[in-house]
Design an enzyme around this catalytic site. Structure first.
Site, PDB file in Angstrom:
ATOM      1  N   GLN A  41      -4.384  -5.686   6.632  1.00  0.00           N
ATOM      2  CA  GLN A  41      -5.344  -6.565   5.961  1.00  0.00           C
ATOM      3  C   GLN A  41      -5.330  -7.990   6.503  1.00  0.00           C
ATOM      4  OE1 GLN A  41      -7.628  -5.575   3.941  1.00  0.00           O
ATOM      5  NE2 GLN A  41      -6.892  -3.564   3.349  1.00  0.00           N
TER       6      GLN A  41
ATOM      7  N   LYS B  36     -10.497  -1.437  10.110  1.00  0.00           N
ATOM      8  CA  LYS B  36     -10.564  -2.599   9.205  1.00  0.00           C
ATOM      9  C   LYS B  36     -10.837  -3.885   9.990  1.00  0.00           C
ATOM     10  CE  LYS B  36      -7.218  -0.675   5.933  1.00  0.00           C
ATOM     11  NZ  LYS B  36      -8.055  -0.174   4.834  1.00  0.00           N
TER      12      LYS B  36
ATOM     13  N   HIS C 159       0.872  -1.169   0.000  1.00  0.00           N
ATOM     14  CA  HIS C 159       0.000   0.000   0.000  1.00  0.00           C
ATOM     15  C   HIS C 159       0.919   1.232   0.000  1.00  0.00           C
ATOM     16  CE1 HIS C 159      -2.698   3.002   1.953  1.00  0.00           C
ATOM     17  NE2 HIS C 159      -3.686   2.286   1.442  1.00  0.00           N
TER      18      HIS C 159
ATOM     19  N   ASP D 238       3.158  -4.809   8.069  1.00  0.00           N
ATOM     20  CA  ASP D 238       1.902  -4.084   7.890  1.00  0.00           C
ATOM     21  C   ASP D 238       0.789  -5.135   7.938  1.00  0.00           C
ATOM     22  OD1 ASP D 238      -0.406  -3.026   6.868  1.00  0.00           O
ATOM     23  OD2 ASP D 238       0.507  -2.046   5.147  1.00  0.00           O
TER      24      ASP D 238
ATOM     25  N   CYS E 245      -4.846   2.363  -3.718  1.00  0.00           N
ATOM     26  CA  CYS E 245      -3.635   2.928  -3.094  1.00  0.00           C
ATOM     27  C   CYS E 245      -2.453   1.982  -3.253  1.00  0.00           C
ATOM     28  CB  CYS E 245      -3.856   3.267  -1.625  1.00  0.00           C
ATOM     29  SG  CYS E 245      -5.141   4.470  -1.355  1.00  0.00           S
TER      30      CYS E 245
HETATM   31  N1  7TS Z   1      -1.712  -0.994   4.529  1.00  0.00           N
HETATM   32  C1  7TS Z   1      -2.581  -1.760   3.858  1.00  0.00           C
HETATM   33  C2  7TS Z   1      -2.165  -3.130   3.442  1.00  0.00           C
HETATM   34  C3  7TS Z   1      -3.858  -1.285   3.591  1.00  0.00           C
HETATM   35  O1  7TS Z   1      -4.714  -2.069   2.926  1.00  0.00           O
HETATM   36  C4  7TS Z   1      -4.224   0.022   4.008  1.00  0.00           C
HETATM   37  C5  7TS Z   1      -5.568   0.601   3.687  1.00  0.00           C
HETATM   38  C6  7TS Z   1      -3.291   0.765   4.732  1.00  0.00           C
HETATM   39  C7  7TS Z   1      -2.041   0.236   4.953  1.00  0.00           C
HETATM   40  C8  7TS Z   1      -3.609   2.110   5.268  1.00  0.00           C
HETATM   41  O2  7TS Z   1      -4.533   1.986   6.300  1.00  0.00           O
HETATM   42  P1  7TS Z   1      -5.174   3.286   6.985  1.00  0.00           P
HETATM   43  O3  7TS Z   1      -6.210   2.738   7.890  1.00  0.00           O
HETATM   44  O4  7TS Z   1      -4.071   3.979   7.699  1.00  0.00           O
HETATM   45  O5  7TS Z   1      -5.741   4.111   5.870  1.00  0.00           O
HETATM   46  N2  7TS Z   1      -6.192   0.050   2.563  1.00  0.00           N
HETATM   47  C9  7TS Z   1      -7.302   0.483   1.969  1.00  0.00           C
HETATM   48  C10 7TS Z   1      -7.909  -0.221   0.919  1.00  0.00           C
HETATM   49  O6  7TS Z   1      -7.483  -1.248   0.434  1.00  0.00           O
HETATM   50  N3  7TS Z   1      -9.025   0.444   0.532  1.00  0.00           N
HETATM   51  O7  7TS Z   1      -9.166   1.520   1.312  1.00  0.00           O
HETATM   52  C11 7TS Z   1      -8.103   1.568   2.203  1.00  0.00           C
END
Ligand code: 7TS
Length: 422
Positions: A219, A242, A139, A216, A380
């Site tokens: 997911q 999430k 990401h 990370d 992203c």
């Molecule tokens: N890392 C991964 C693997 C992610 O999928 C996401 C967000 C982030 C980092 C960032 O997370 P945040 O909560 O700090 O924004 N992914 C997604 C997505 O797949 N669709 O919307 C956000």
């Protein structure tokens, strides 16, 4: 009935049954609505998950009865708020099997967890010519912080390539590890492909050369058991929203000895032990990294989300979602003109696909008219799209509250797309 008031959602082992899922769905009020006259089919769980009643109740209970700032007051409300905030931290420690709750740092989410490590650990320990290894399926939040650091102090980013299926080339990874490598920072489960990366092997190979590893887990943590000690990681970060918790809260876990050596990321209240104009003595971890009034309601809500997931059981969640993903992948493979992007052997509940005949956003719009929520775009993860030479995918991402009937609705929706676009 909810998972935390004595209803264990059926038997405590094996995958969830259809009855279990029907009961679980009743915990999620938002799922019970019509969108464009059709029952909502929510398949955008990788972007954010829906919130069960116990999470909503924990947040409203805090605001209705206990609202006060934490770690500051001797008065009863402040003590209650502090207790609940810290109960959340302990629940998270247990959930990821961290050795100590002082290693659980509340942050805004995965993005902040990665930025904290890049900014604090990176600035202290990296110098020009050093290397950070990431995968080709990160990401943007695990790319850009290192790039910024690269511009500032001259570190080099190395990227592990992957196969067409979406599996990392581990030999290439091994050959990248060298005396200049300062950190390996990798995604556990790819948001764009669903690939579950072999993080234990990645850690083992890095540790053999004394290199720390950051994971990370944005997911992975909502969908499978995550044990930081079994994994052997040095840092791990994830987002509350999430994993059925609220937005605005997440966690950075780090090994205490590393966190103790790192300078503060932000400064102000809470992170200090004493301040004079001449000198400031920092507080101990985790407070050293929690400057200012935190997201108290968020932390309490996240604690409730963790308890909710524990009551269902992460093994059962993983088994159920795997079966649902395999069913969806098989159904999608039957449709001519649909190309599944991300077919790694070991992958989670992500069905990312591409159709030559229609743009992803148009597909998303037609699906929305059928009540089906999916994400369309680059997710992203623009370098992943570039790797497959496509601009965007349609991504259906699954949760344990989804059903095979909902997958069937998705397939019918795609049939509708084919009617419109051919
Ligand atoms: N890392 C991964 C693997 C992610 O999928 C996401 C967000 C982030 C980092 C960032 O997370 P945040 O909560 O700090 O924004 N992914 C997604 C997505 O797949 N669709 O919307 C956000």
């Amino acid at each position: 009935m909810t998972a935390t008031n004595g209803d264990p959602h059926g038997s405590s082992y094996g995958a969830l049954t259809a009855d279990d899922v029907a009961r679980i769905r009743m915990d999620f009020p938002v799922l019970d609505q019509l969108i464009n006259g059709k029952p909502l089919v929510y398949l955008d769980n990788a972007a954010t998950t829906q919130k069960p009643r116990p999470v909503i109740d924990a947040i409203s209970n805090y605001y209705l009865h206990n609202n006060a700032n934490v770690h500051r007051g001797v008065h009863t409300l402040s003590q209650r708020a502090t207790d609940d905030y810290e109960v959340g931290r302990e629940a998270i420690r247990r959930f990821i099997n961290a050795p100590d709750s002082s290693e659980i740092i509340y942050v805004r989410g995965t993005t902040e967890g990665l930025n904290l490590v890049a900014s604090s650990y990176g600035r202290k320990f990296f110098k020009a010519g050093d290397e950070v290894i990431i995968t080709g399926m990160e990401h943007h939040s695990n790319i850009v912080p290192w790039q910024i650091l690269g511009k500032e102090i001259g570190i080099r980013l190395r990227v592990i390539p992957f196969t067409d299926q979406g599996e990392l080339l581990m030999d290439e990874y091994e050959s990248m590890l060298n005396e200049r490598t300062r950190l390996v920072s990798v995604v556990h489960q790819s948001n764009a492909l669903g690939t579950i990366n072999p993080v234990s092997s990645i850690v083992e190979m890095a540790h053999a050369r004394g290199i720390p590893v950051m994971i990370d887990a944005a997911q992975s943590i909502p969908h499978m058991p995550v044990d930081v000690q079994a994994m052997g990681a040095d840092f791990l970060t994830f987002s509350g929203h999430k994993m059925y918790g609220p937005t605005g809260i997440g966690v950075l876990w780090g090994r205490a000895d590393l966190l103790n050596e790192m300078p503060p990321y932000q400064s102000g209240g809470e992170m200090i032990r004493s301040v004079t104009y001449e000198e400031t003595i920092y507080n101990v971890i985790p407070h050293k990294f929690e400057a200012g009034t935190p997201d108290i309601a968020g932390a309490i809500g996240l604690g409730a989300a963790v308890e909710y997931l524990e009551a269902i059981g992460m093994d059962r969640i993983a088994a159920y979602e795997q079966a649902l993903m395999r069913y969806g992948a098989e159904r999608l493979a039957e449709i001519e003109g649909v190309r599944l992007i991300g077919t790694a052997e070991n992958r989670g509940g992500v069905l990312s696909f591409y159709m030559e005949s229609a743009h992803a956003h148009d597909i998303g719009t037609i699906l929305d008219a059928e009540g089906i929520a999916v994400r369309t775009g680059h997710h992203c993860a623009q370098p992943v799209m570039a790797r497959y030479e496509i601009p965007a995918t349609v991504r259906a991402s699954l949760s344990f509250y989804n059903t095979t009937e909902e997958i069937d609705a998705l397939i019918k929706g795609i049939d509708r797309v084919i009617e419109v676009f051919g």
